[in-house]
Design a protein around this motif. Sequence first.
Motif, PDB file in Angstrom:
ATOM      1  N   GLY A 113       0.782  -1.136  -0.039  1.00 14.27           N
ATOM      2  CA  GLY A 113      -0.060  -0.010   0.020  1.00 14.27           C
ATOM      3  C   GLY A 113       0.845   1.388  -0.175  1.00 14.27           C
ATOM      4  N   VAL A 114       0.254   2.302  -0.450  1.00 11.96           N
ATOM      5  CA  VAL A 114       0.954   3.675  -0.474  1.00 11.96           C
ATOM      6  C   VAL A 114      -0.112   4.635   0.278  1.00 11.96           C
ATOM      7  CG1 VAL A 114       1.877   5.628  -1.746  1.00 11.96           C
ATOM      8  CG2 VAL A 114       2.135   3.194  -2.362  1.00 11.96           C
ATOM      9  N   GLU A 115       0.261   5.198   1.325  1.00  8.54           N
ATOM     10  CA  GLU A 115      -0.621   6.159   2.223  1.00  8.54           C
ATOM     11  C   GLU A 115      -0.094   7.595   2.112  1.00  8.54           C
ATOM     12  OE1 GLU A 115      -1.643   6.920   7.020  1.00  8.54           O
ATOM     13  OE2 GLU A 115      -0.997   5.018   6.257  1.00  8.54           O
ATOM     14  N   LEU A 116      -0.902   8.307   2.065  1.00 10.62           N
ATOM     15  CA  LEU A 116      -0.564   9.720   1.885  1.00 10.62           C
ATOM     16  C   LEU A 116      -0.269  10.359   3.494  1.00 10.62           C
ATOM     17  CD1 LEU A 116      -0.281  12.597   0.706  1.00 10.62           C
ATOM     18  CD2 LEU A 116      -2.648  13.035   1.084  1.00 10.62           C
ATOM     19  N   LEU A 117       0.907  10.954   3.678  1.00 10.40           N
ATOM     20  CA  LEU A 117       1.118  11.545   4.935  1.00 10.40           C
ATOM     21  C   LEU A 117       1.052  13.243   4.792  1.00 10.40           C
ATOM     22  CD1 LEU A 117       3.958   9.035   6.154  1.00 10.40           C
ATOM     23  CD2 LEU A 117       1.616   8.881   6.798  1.00 10.40           C
ATOM     24  N   ARG A 138      -5.447  10.683  -2.975  1.00 14.92           N
ATOM     25  CA  ARG A 138      -5.542   9.229  -2.466  1.00 14.92           C
ATOM     26  C   ARG A 138      -6.122   8.199  -3.370  1.00 14.92           C
ATOM     27  NH1 ARG A 138      -5.085  10.432   3.167  1.00 14.92           N
ATOM     28  NH2 ARG A 138      -5.211  12.543   3.740  1.00 14.92           N
ATOM     29  N   GLU A 139      -7.026   8.489  -4.048  1.00 12.63           N
ATOM     30  CA  GLU A 139      -7.444   7.448  -5.130  1.00 12.63           C
ATOM     31  C   GLU A 139      -6.233   7.049  -6.013  1.00 12.63           C
ATOM     32  OE1 GLU A 139     -11.090   8.549  -7.279  1.00 12.63           O
ATOM     33  OE2 GLU A 139     -12.182   8.850  -5.500  1.00 12.63           O
ATOM     34  N   PHE A 140      -5.593   7.989  -6.520  1.00  9.62           N
ATOM     35  CA  PHE A 140      -4.463   7.776  -7.502  1.00  9.62           C
ATOM     36  C   PHE A 140      -3.232   6.968  -6.715  1.00  9.62           C
ATOM     37  CE2 PHE A 140      -0.030   8.733  -8.770  1.00  9.62           C
ATOM     38  CZ  PHE A 140      -0.100   8.324 -10.270  1.00  9.62           C
ATOM     39  N   ILE A 141      -3.009   7.107  -5.649  1.00  7.49           N
ATOM     40  CA  ILE A 141      -1.843   6.332  -4.976  1.00  7.49           C
ATOM     41  C   ILE A 141      -2.444   5.069  -4.551  1.00  7.49           C
ATOM     42  CG2 ILE A 141      -0.638   8.239  -4.261  1.00  7.49           C
ATOM     43  CD1 ILE A 141      -1.769   7.872  -1.489  1.00  7.49           C
ATOM     44  N   ALA A 142      -3.728   4.698  -4.418  1.00  2.00           N
ATOM     45  CA  ALA A 142      -4.274   3.420  -4.186  1.00  2.00           C
ATOM     46  C   ALA A 142      -3.979   2.669  -5.281  1.00  2.00           C
ATOM     47  CB  ALA A 142      -5.790   3.714  -3.995  1.00  2.00           C
ATOM     48  N   THR A 164     -11.129   3.662  -9.250  1.00  2.00           N
ATOM     49  CA  THR A 164     -11.975   2.671  -8.348  1.00  2.00           C
ATOM     50  C   THR A 164     -12.072   1.256  -8.721  1.00  2.00           C
ATOM     51  OG1 THR A 164     -14.068   3.477  -9.318  1.00  2.00           O
ATOM     52  CG2 THR A 164     -13.559   4.782  -7.567  1.00  2.00           C
ATOM     53  N   GLY A 165     -11.597   0.873  -9.708  1.00  2.00           N
ATOM     54  CA  GLY A 165     -11.672  -0.607 -10.242  1.00  2.00           C
ATOM     55  C   GLY A 165     -10.455  -1.392  -9.955  1.00  2.00           C
ATOM     56  N   GLN A 166     -10.132  -2.384 -10.691  1.00  2.00           N
ATOM     57  CA  GLN A 166      -9.150  -3.212 -10.397  1.00  2.00           C
ATOM     58  C   GLN A 166      -7.964  -2.756 -11.125  1.00  2.00           C
ATOM     59  OE1 GLN A 166      -8.956  -6.110  -8.621  1.00  2.00           O
ATOM     60  NE2 GLN A 166     -10.932  -5.646  -7.947  1.00  2.00           N
ATOM     61  N   PRO A 167      -6.686  -3.047 -10.638  1.00  4.39           N
ATOM     62  CA  PRO A 167      -5.567  -2.438 -11.060  1.00  4.39           C
ATOM     63  C   PRO A 167      -5.478  -2.971 -12.688  1.00  4.39           C
ATOM     64  CG  PRO A 167      -4.960  -3.027  -9.076  1.00  4.39           C
ATOM     65  CD  PRO A 167      -6.552  -3.888  -9.241  1.00  4.39           C
ATOM     66  N   ARG A 168      -4.724  -2.001 -13.487  1.00  5.47           N
ATOM     67  CA  ARG A 168      -4.829  -2.525 -15.215  1.00  5.47           C
ATOM     68  C   ARG A 168      -3.334  -2.669 -15.338  1.00  5.47           C
ATOM     69  NH1 ARG A 168      -6.438   1.753 -18.683  1.00  5.47           N
ATOM     70  NH2 ARG A 168      -6.010   2.921 -17.206  1.00  5.47           N
ATOM     71  N   ASN A 169      -3.225  -3.738 -16.224  1.00  2.00           N
ATOM     72  CA  ASN A 169      -1.864  -4.164 -16.679  1.00  2.00           C
ATOM     73  C   ASN A 169      -1.964  -4.427 -18.103  1.00  2.00           C
ATOM     74  OD1 ASN A 169       0.158  -4.407 -14.154  1.00  2.00           O
ATOM     75  ND2 ASN A 169      -1.756  -5.422 -13.557  1.00  2.00           N
ATOM     76  N   HIS A 170      -1.112  -3.889 -18.631  1.00  2.53           N
ATOM     77  CA  HIS A 170      -0.972  -4.087 -20.156  1.00  2.53           C
ATOM     78  C   HIS A 170       0.277  -4.700 -20.545  1.00  2.53           C
ATOM     79  CE1 HIS A 170      -1.769  -3.837 -24.615  1.00  2.53           C
ATOM     80  NE2 HIS A 170      -0.724  -3.106 -24.750  1.00  2.53           N
ATOM     81  N   ASP A 171       0.653  -5.871 -21.158  1.00  2.00           N
ATOM     82  CA  ASP A 171       1.875  -6.305 -21.524  1.00  2.00           C
ATOM     83  C   ASP A 171       2.784  -6.275 -20.548  1.00  2.00           C
ATOM     84  OD1 ASP A 171       3.862  -7.633 -23.290  1.00  2.00           O
ATOM     85  OD2 ASP A 171       4.173  -5.859 -24.296  1.00  2.00           O
TER      86      ASP A 171
END
Length: 724
Positions: A113-117, A138-142, A164-171
């Motif tokens: 995870g990445v949390e904004l401080l 916060r949505e971006f770093i999630a 707000t969806g699942q992480p996307r990966n391409h190749d």
Amino acid sequence: MWQTILAHVQRTLRPHPHFRLAIGMSVLLLLAGNLTWAGDLTKADIERRFSHPYQVQDKLADLPAWPITSALEQHAGPVAYVFESIDLAPLPGFEGSPMNFLVSIDRKGNFIGVELLKQREPVFTFRDLGGKGDSLLREFIAQYAGRNIRQPFLISTGPTSNRTGQPRNHDGVAMLDGISKATTSVRIINQSVLDAAGKVARAKLGFAARNETGRAAQVRPDVYDAVSFDDMLKNGMVGHLRISNAQVEHIFAGTEGADVDERARTHPDEAFADLYIAYLNAPTIGRAILGNAQYQAVMKRNFNQHHLWWIASAGRYPIITDDFTPGAPVPRLAMSQGGTFLELRDQDYEPAVASAPPRLNASRLFGVNATSGMDPGRPLTLHLKITRAKGSVMPTLVSREVMLRYAPPASLFAYPPEPTPEWLLAWKARWIDLAVLSCALALLAMVLARPRRVALDASRLRRFRLGFLGFTLVYIGWYAQGQLSVIQLTGAIKTLHAGLSLASYRCDPISLLLIAFTLITFAVWGRGTFCGWLCPFGALQEFVDLLARRLRIPRWRIPLHIARRMEWARYLVLGILVGAALLLPSQAETLNEIEPFKTAFTLGLERTWPYLAYTLAVLAAGAFYYKFFCRFVCPLGAAMSLGGRLRRFDWIPRRKECGQPCQRCTSACKYDAIESNGAVRYDNCFQCLDCVGIYHDRQRCVPIMLFEKKGKRLERKVEHAALR
């Protein structure tokens, strides 16, 4: 040379008493500031975030990170690491202060995870971006959760969003959805997170960071040529190192291990060790050494996709000892790449070598984990540790090592392209905008270099000026987001004061191009090139004034001597902002709002009512008094005026009759930039070119009209002292 430069600076600045006061305050604040950036979380803070079965260990002494262990794997060592990005990668943001994130990665390099401080980016306050600035960040770093540090990361700037969806990966590439109107800040965030995680991965997880080495080379399974062992030695497919007894004696010279090997002294040219290494995953090498059948069997057995190595030795010093345990690491051998040591482990397999030199005393298969981050297509180093003992009861042990550098031929691998730096991605993404802006700047430079052609005809000048200001307002301001700000200046001062690099500024190509062009124009034309032609808010005020004249709104008249004194307020504002940026960073964020640029352009008027009201009030003041904000308040304009003092030419032509007695240009100048004696005050000049047109126009220039009527010849005045 330096004395000449200093004298020129002193002559050109000639500061007013109020200006000296403002600069003096800024200098004192700069000297008093001791700006340092570091994380401030404690072990207790981390423990509140990781509950049972996880256990937070003490912060490491050699790396600002907390190891995380698990009660379910008590002997497995750390299962994760947690760290603050500001301790490892304090990249300054747009405002000049590094953002701080709490980053956690597991032992395989996956982001937990990445949390904004903490952050002070102007665009990410809670009230901005439609009231969602902080939440959008916060949505971006999630999106980092579940991604791996070895993946290439790309930021999508398209209209679609998947935050707000699942992480996307391409190749194999991790695609992160960006944030509109915050592209520069988002790229800096991505670089901060990856740089910080990469440093921990290199130091504690045993593999290289993604952003330093890129994706590893891949073996080409279609490449196979039958070769002999001797040919492989010649072309580098097999690495070989021979070290003699004399060479070993040399490396132990001056230590307790010198002169303890009798055979080394009596047979100096004899081989102490012959060391061989070959990368078996490449079919040409693997099949030549193991034979076709054994190669197929070994690769089928390699279900974990390890990097497999054949390592063998001959001579007096074998790579394994008599008490060697198959399947375990070998104490005498180590492997490294790029300064990072890799876990080289015996595969409990002694191959029947089909092609190898005779008289081998050891021949084993070794493996390096596929998740180690090792790149088989890059050079690596095999370390052979040699230990000598002096004494028999309690011997003194002395160790030295020899190194065999090995790199298989590049023809055996497919090399993916090197990862593109974040700043270059930003430039490529905006190449059309950069091309359009470059053409506009080239056109403006040509017009200012030969202003007579455009300025001679008043209607032509008006059409060109309004057209270019419309381009500045709409394209540079609202579309390209190129409004320069004093925040860039104060941010640069804070960054340099902290001893950091300005490299993150490269992620904003539009602003960087405008800054470069403006710096050049300082020496040629002064401050007016930017303030008069390239400032979107200045252009907006021009159009507000046109509308006010159409509506016949009365224009205020401030006595000139009072207006002159009021102009020094902008320098005072600049000094306060510079000092506050260093000593009161939280308050400085609010003080920077004296510039309405963020409201007008960055956020496109999508702000709460106090900021909208202030922006409209500033524009309304400009409707009553021409460019009220630019002349009396703008801190960026103050900085531009200081830069304009580098001007080397008095490029606006004057005659001896100008001001003596002719006051035609003085009365026509809406900026009060021409004195009653005809001299140009370049600090106030916005380069509207009206006076240039009047000077050359036989129908508007009074001296020309009078002297032509009397039949006298006019001469251009070159001795007029222009006012700064």
